[in-house]
Scaffold this motif. Structure first.
Motif, short mmCIF file in Angstrom:
data_model
loop_
_atom_site.label_atom_id
_atom_site.label_comp_id
_atom_site.label_asym_id
_atom_site.label_seq_id
_atom_site.Cartn_x
_atom_site.Cartn_y
_atom_site.Cartn_z
N ARG A 33 0.83 -1.21 0.00
CA ARG A 33 0.00 0.00 0.00
C ARG A 33 0.86 1.26 0.00
NH1 ARG A 33 -2.45 3.53 4.06
NH2 ARG A 33 -0.94 2.67 5.53
N LEU A 34 2.06 1.18 0.60
CA LEU A 34 2.92 2.36 0.69
C LEU A 34 3.38 2.84 -0.69
CD1 LEU A 34 5.12 1.46 3.80
CD2 LEU A 34 2.97 2.73 3.72
N LEU A 40 6.07 12.85 0.36
CA LEU A 40 6.02 14.27 0.70
C LEU A 40 4.65 14.90 0.46
CD1 LEU A 40 9.53 15.60 -0.40
CD2 LEU A 40 8.70 15.04 1.88
N GLY A 41 3.61 14.09 0.40
CA GLY A 41 2.26 14.65 0.32
C GLY A 41 2.10 15.60 -0.85
N LEU A 42 1.90 16.89 -0.55
CA LEU A 42 1.59 17.88 -1.58
C LEU A 42 2.81 18.72 -1.98
CD1 LEU A 42 -1.83 18.95 -0.08
CD2 LEU A 42 -1.46 17.50 -2.06
N ALA A 50 9.21 15.79 -6.60
CA ALA A 50 8.99 15.16 -5.28
C ALA A 50 7.80 14.20 -5.31
CB ALA A 50 8.81 16.23 -4.21
N LEU A 51 7.91 13.17 -6.13
CA LEU A 51 6.81 12.23 -6.31
C LEU A 51 7.15 10.83 -5.80
CD1 LEU A 51 5.74 13.32 -9.92
CD2 LEU A 51 4.80 14.06 -7.74
N HIS A 52 8.20 10.72 -5.00
CA HIS A 52 8.58 9.43 -4.46
C HIS A 52 7.61 9.02 -3.35
CE1 HIS A 52 10.48 12.62 -2.22
NE2 HIS A 52 10.84 11.81 -1.24
N THR A 53 7.62 7.74 -3.02
CA THR A 53 6.60 7.20 -2.12
C THR A 53 7.18 6.73 -0.78
OG1 THR A 53 6.88 4.93 -2.92
CG2 THR A 53 5.33 6.34 -4.14
N HIS A 57 10.96 5.16 0.65
CA HIS A 57 11.61 5.59 1.90
C HIS A 57 11.86 4.41 2.85
CE1 HIS A 57 12.38 7.41 5.74
NE2 HIS A 57 11.19 7.14 6.20
N ALA A 58 10.88 3.54 2.98
CA ALA A 58 11.03 2.41 3.91
C ALA A 58 12.17 1.50 3.47
CB ALA A 58 9.72 1.63 4.00
#
Length: 410
Positions: A33-34, A40-42, A50-53, A57-58
């Motif tokens: 789901r991540l 970075l939300g908006l 900045a469209l990474h998820t 990051h995990a």
């Protein structure tokens, strides 16, 4: 099936999934789901890259944990295979309870339900599915394992979470000054009396890390246009929530509609298994599909704000060090009411006020960064540095904001 995989990360290069259990956790729907929740939300409204998820990051934080554990082992710190895997699991799953659009929905639809609570709750569910194999990871995550440095690697003022998100967010936004020098910091890690410390020669690297963190907060995370966009989406969700709860027909996906329709507490999650199953279906897609539908809402406030978000007509934002006085705010509401032909109550929904604050380092906090001096003493980094910057970076800076439609700004 071969579960020891390698993937190519744009920030670190090749990253290894080192055990079968880690692979199985990554493959689980809770973790997948991540992929559908932006880190970075908006912020992409300001920094288009900045469209990474949160998925990225995990995995990145897990990679940095791998490097940190290797460094500590090389310095003679005894870490068993079981402890190593548990630490990797704890950092891998640390954000698994995040809702859509970063922190925006935590305040808008839940009642005192924080993502840390949900991360722990989901870890416990995964632990049950894996017959207790996450027991140690959960202890590390909660900070109850007797070897405290493992928890510090997961959650402290210099942890693998922060090192990755600063590295990754600076990479994807293009804000090069935000890079924290993670490689050198990790090489300087060591353990004294089961506490995580850094070698004295890392002092200037720590200062660079703290400066990078402060810069990223003001230039990226708390950028004034990002703040405006985030406050707008929160108000949109709140408006939809209030309409649903007062009996209006507001379209949304079934799972989002459920959370809009009633306040949900952590006790509700624990009492009703179906609530968790609804939550893990939520992602950014639910919010954006709802906003697209709400742009055609008969409610003027909801439709105006939703259309503004879709077209990036973001509210004007003013920042200042002092709170805005009551007369100024009342004047703004009157102008909104006149321009949009709204009641004063509804016009008040189009004025957003609040405050943002940032301190890069809490020098007096319980998890202050500590340094091992050449004489063998462990001291707070603020005392070890001959530069005044580190303590200065601990000063909290607070700014008050007001946002309102640009149409009335002329």
């Amino acid at each position: 099936m071969n579960k020891k995989k390698i993937f190519n990360d744009p920030v670190y290069g090749f990253v290894t999934i080192s055990t079968e259990l880690l692979f199985d956790l990554i493959e689980h729907p809770y973790f997948q789901r991540l992929r559908r929740i932006q880190q970075l939300g908006l912020t992409g409204f300001v920094y288009p890259g900045a469209l990474h998820t949160r998925f990225h990051h995990a995995l990145g934080a897990m990679h940095l944990m791998t490097l940190a554990l290797r460094t500590l082992k090389d310095k003679g710190v005894k870490i068993s295979a079981k402890e190593g895997e548990a630490a990797l699991i704890a950092i891998l799953l640390h954000d698994i309870g995040h809702g859509p659009l970063s922190h925006a929905l935590e305040t808008a639809i839940f009642h005192e339900v924080h993502h840390e609570h949900l991360s722990l709750y989901l870890m416990q569910k995964l632990n049950a599915e894996h017959h207790g194999r996450l027991d140690l990871a959960i202890k590390i995550f909660q900070g109850t394992y007797e070897r405290g440095f493992f928890h510090q690697l997961v959650s402290s003022q210099l942890d693998m979470d922060r090192l990755d998100y600063l590295n990754r967010d600076s990479f994807y936004t293009g804000v090069q000054e935000g890079r924290p020098g993670a490689d050198r910091l990790i090489k300087m890690l060591t353990v004294v009396d089961e506490k995580l410390v850094l070698e004295e020669k890392a002092v200037y690297s720590i200062e660079n890390f703290l400066v990078s963190r402060r810069l990223m907060y003001w230039q990226v995370y708390l950028h004034k246009t990002v703040t405006s966009a985030e406050q707008m989406i929160i108000r949109i969700i709140q408006r939809a929530r209030d309409l649903v709860r007062s009996g209006h027909d507001v379209p949304a996906t079934p799972d989002l509609h459920f959370f809009l329709s009633k306040p949900v507490t952590i006790a509700d999650f624990e009492a009703d298994e179906t609530i968790l199953q609804r939550f893990v279906q939520l992602d950014d897609t639910d919010v954006w599909s709802a906003v697209k539908m709400w742009a055609a809402s008969p409610d003027k406030v909801l439709s105006y704000m939703s259309r503004s978000m879709l077209d990036r007509r973001l509210f004007k934002i003013i920042l200042q060090t002092e709170p805005f006085d009551k007369e100024f705010k009342e004047g703004v509401v009157e102008l909104i009411a006149e321009h949009f032909e709204l009641s004063l109550e509804d016009a008040g929904q189009l004025m957003l006020t609040g405050r943002i604050s940032n301190n890069a380092y809490d020098a007096d906090g319980k998890d202050a960064i500590e340094v091992l001096t050449k004489r063998g003493h462990v001291v707070n980094v603020a005392e070890a540095s001959d530069l005044p910057n580190i303590r200065a970076l601990g000063q909290r800076v607070e700014k008050h904001y007001i946002c309102y439609p640009k149409e009335i700004a002329g």
